[in-house]
Design an enzyme around this catalytic site. Sequence first.
Site, mmCIF file in Angstrom:
data_model
loop_
_atom_site.group_PDB
_atom_site.id
_atom_site.type_symbol
_atom_site.label_atom_id
_atom_site.label_comp_id
_atom_site.label_asym_id
_atom_site.label_seq_id
_atom_site.Cartn_x
_atom_site.Cartn_y
_atom_site.Cartn_z
ATOM 1 N N SER A 159 63.221 -44.593 82.319
ATOM 2 C CA SER A 159 62.584 -43.670 81.397
ATOM 3 C C SER A 159 62.118 -42.426 82.154
ATOM 4 C CB SER A 159 61.419 -44.370 80.684
ATOM 5 O OG SER A 159 60.928 -43.576 79.630
ATOM 6 N N TYR A 197 67.486 -33.981 76.896
ATOM 7 C CA TYR A 197 66.961 -35.051 77.745
ATOM 8 C C TYR A 197 65.689 -35.632 77.137
ATOM 9 C CZ TYR A 197 65.841 -37.505 82.103
ATOM 10 O OH TYR A 197 65.579 -38.461 83.056
ATOM 11 N N LYS A 249 65.406 -39.534 75.794
ATOM 12 C CA LYS A 249 64.495 -40.479 76.431
ATOM 13 C C LYS A 249 63.423 -40.967 75.461
ATOM 14 C CE LYS A 249 66.287 -40.741 80.549
ATOM 15 N NZ LYS A 249 66.858 -42.008 81.050
#
Length: 268
Positions: A141, A155, A159
């Site tokens: 993570s 991104y 995540k």
Amino acid sequence: MSPTSAALVTGAARGIGRLAARRLAAEGIAVALLGRSPDGVRALHEELAAGGARSVPVVADVTDPEAVRAAVAEAEAALGPLDLVLNNAGLIDAAEVPFWEADQDQWWAVVETNLRGPANVDRAVLPGMVARGRGRIVNVSSGFAVEAFPDYSAYSTSKTALLRLTDTIAGPLAAKGVYVFDISPGALETDMTAGMAMFAGKTDWYSPDRFLDALVAVAEGRLDALAGRFLHAGKDDLDALATRAAELADHDARRLHLRPYGPDDPQQ
């Protein structure tokens, strides 16, 4: 002795994946090395084999579910049932620009790799883990999962979505003896982070050892009580946090939430 006998590491040829594979092998765990480049995973396999470790190189693009299933089958044929999976393969936004200026194809490639990739791997390994009543999955993570970074919208989105996926499946899987974790290593100096403009000139990188120690703790079953919660290996004392697991559960801590505006908010 670790209850983990065989592990799969995605994105194993470089960066965090390569470090993780080396550490797991040093702990006596057989490692399946998954990557897109045959040369990259084969070179690491030869390195580990020279040191007496058991490993197998397997090739797949994590966004291709059929290729992932074939790679998992090949890994288990060589090493036996997979007890641990590290979903590490990932991409980052190519440029620090707002969402509407980002290259659309590259934006989706980041999301696909970082979200669909782990989902494909999980779908391939979970039936076996559930049937055996044991298994652990670690998703790499990031602080980007819990804080908005406008110039890294792909991104951040990927995540955060991965964090929600873990949140969704962790409870039902824990009841079957399978534990899923989201662990941020913090900013480590890798090929990927070194190319990010926001880290230009950075010198105070986190040590990768803290993440690798956390991975080993997962493999040994020491962090099972923290499954389903966001953990930061660079900042957290994970063994100490594990002793507070019941408190975290009572407060529903380290999970995604919509914060209410007050006691009369109907969404609370």
